[in-house]
Design a protein around this motif. Structure first.
Motif, PDB file in Angstrom:
ATOM      1  N   LEU A  41      22.872  34.735  39.502  1.00  0.00           N
ATOM      2  CA  LEU A  41      21.853  35.573  38.420  1.00  0.00           C
ATOM      3  C   LEU A  41      21.613  35.060  37.099  1.00  0.00           C
ATOM      4  O   LEU A  41      22.505  34.193  36.603  1.00  0.00           O
ATOM      5  CB  LEU A  41      23.083  36.528  38.010  1.00  0.00           C
ATOM      6  CG  LEU A  41      23.410  37.632  39.334  1.00  0.00           C
ATOM      7  CD1 LEU A  41      24.825  38.574  38.724  1.00  0.00           C
ATOM      8  CD2 LEU A  41      22.427  38.222  39.958  1.00  0.00           C
ATOM      9  N   PRO A  42      20.481  35.303  36.546  1.00  0.00           N
ATOM     10  CA  PRO A  42      20.037  34.853  35.330  1.00  0.00           C
ATOM     11  C   PRO A  42      20.901  35.468  34.369  1.00  0.00           C
ATOM     12  O   PRO A  42      21.199  36.615  34.413  1.00  0.00           O
ATOM     13  CB  PRO A  42      18.561  35.214  35.475  1.00  0.00           C
ATOM     14  CG  PRO A  42      18.206  35.738  36.621  1.00  0.00           C
ATOM     15  CD  PRO A  42      19.332  35.976  37.443  1.00  0.00           C
ATOM     16  N   HIS A  43      21.112  34.783  33.136  1.00  0.00           N
ATOM     17  CA  HIS A  43      21.717  35.268  32.189  1.00  0.00           C
ATOM     18  C   HIS A  43      20.887  35.168  30.962  1.00  0.00           C
ATOM     19  O   HIS A  43      20.488  34.101  30.720  1.00  0.00           O
ATOM     20  CB  HIS A  43      23.196  34.578  31.874  1.00  0.00           C
ATOM     21  CG  HIS A  43      23.923  35.040  30.744  1.00  0.00           C
ATOM     22  ND1 HIS A  43      24.682  36.068  30.805  1.00  0.00           N
ATOM     23  CD2 HIS A  43      23.995  34.590  29.329  1.00  0.00           C
ATOM     24  CE1 HIS A  43      25.254  36.469  29.588  1.00  0.00           C
ATOM     25  NE2 HIS A  43      24.736  35.466  28.778  1.00  0.00           N
ATOM     26  N   TRP A  84      20.471  40.615  36.677  1.00  0.00           N
ATOM     27  CA  TRP A  84      20.956  39.727  35.505  1.00  0.00           C
ATOM     28  C   TRP A  84      22.171  40.052  35.013  1.00  0.00           C
ATOM     29  O   TRP A  84      22.157  41.378  34.884  1.00  0.00           O
ATOM     30  CB  TRP A  84      19.656  39.427  34.647  1.00  0.00           C
ATOM     31  CG  TRP A  84      19.096  40.647  34.156  1.00  0.00           C
ATOM     32  CD1 TRP A  84      19.632  41.285  33.223  1.00  0.00           C
ATOM     33  CD2 TRP A  84      17.849  41.246  34.439  1.00  0.00           C
ATOM     34  NE1 TRP A  84      18.989  42.249  32.618  1.00  0.00           N
ATOM     35  CE2 TRP A  84      17.805  42.299  33.216  1.00  0.00           C
ATOM     36  CE3 TRP A  84      16.981  41.182  35.351  1.00  0.00           C
ATOM     37  CZ2 TRP A  84      16.823  43.369  33.492  1.00  0.00           C
ATOM     38  CZ3 TRP A  84      15.763  42.138  35.355  1.00  0.00           C
ATOM     39  CH2 TRP A  84      15.660  43.211  34.396  1.00  0.00           C
TER      40      TRP A  84
END
Length: 214
Positions: free
Chosen positions: A18-20, A54
């Motif tokens: 997941l992008p943070h 995200w």
């Protein structure tokens, strides 16, 4: 809004990483349309179990123009919040302060004098409330109060948002809380010509109205 963000790889999800997103937001204008006061348990559960695209940790600042607009009101807030979405929970820390606003209960307009929300994440997104709002109602019977004309009613709400403590007071010394609730709800539609204390004290709607307000 204006903002500055850094996007990096976050935690590994079931299918992908997941992008943070990390950063800060200076809010120019925002509308919160969700009516938190009328969420059902099903809606609350759905809000916490939606798939994540995200995760994020964002500082949100607003000096004004953060409007909560449920169907029955419009309150303008300032805010200083840290909002963090982890893979399994939403965390909110900080404060929101009402600058001005109004809320309608039946046909009663309450002017918001104070609405402070403190998010400490001790019980999820369930802030501590300090709310005070006022409205005016017509005196039902001449001479029933120490002053003539319309009377001011003050509502105070304290405690956690999911279990608030509600108290009503009035400029009419002869009105207790049941009398105030009657004047805010169905009582003002009666015309008995008597004093407040003589009005339908045993009306079966009284307990229903009180429970609905609670």
């Amino acid at each position: 809004f204006d903002g500055r963000f850094t996007v990096a790889n976050g935690e590994r999800g079931p299918r992908q990483t997941l992008p943070h997103v990390a950063g800060s937001v200076e809010m120019r204008h925002a509308l919160i349309l969700l009516d938190f006061a009328n969420q059902t348990e099903t809606e609350r559960l759905a809000a916490t179990t939606q798939p994540l695209f995200w995760t994020y940790r964002v500082q949100v600042n607003a000096t004004s123009n953060l409007h909560w607009q449920p169907p029955d009101g419009d309150i303008d807030f300032s805010a200083d919040l840290m909002i963090e979405q982890t893979p399994d929970s939403l965390l909110v820390y900080g404060d929101m302060r009402a600058l001005r606003g109004a809320y309608y209960f039946l046909s009663n307009r309450f002017d918001v004098r104070q609405a402070d929300l403190t998010f400490d994440n001790l019980e999820g997104v369930n802030p501590v409330l300090e709310v005070e709002a006022t409205t005016r109602v017509k005196e039902p019977a001449p001479g029933s109060c120490t002053t003539s004309g319309s009377q001011e009613i003050t509502a105070r709400i304290t405690g956690r948002a999911d279990e608030p403590v509600v108290a009503f007071t009035s400029t009419c010394d002869g009105w207790d809380e049941p009398s105030i609730l009657r004047e805010l709800t169905y009582g003002r539609f009666f015309d008995t010509g008597g004093s407040v204390t003589a009005r339908s004290a045993g009306d079966p709607l009284d307990s229903y109205v009180t429970q609905a307000i609670n």
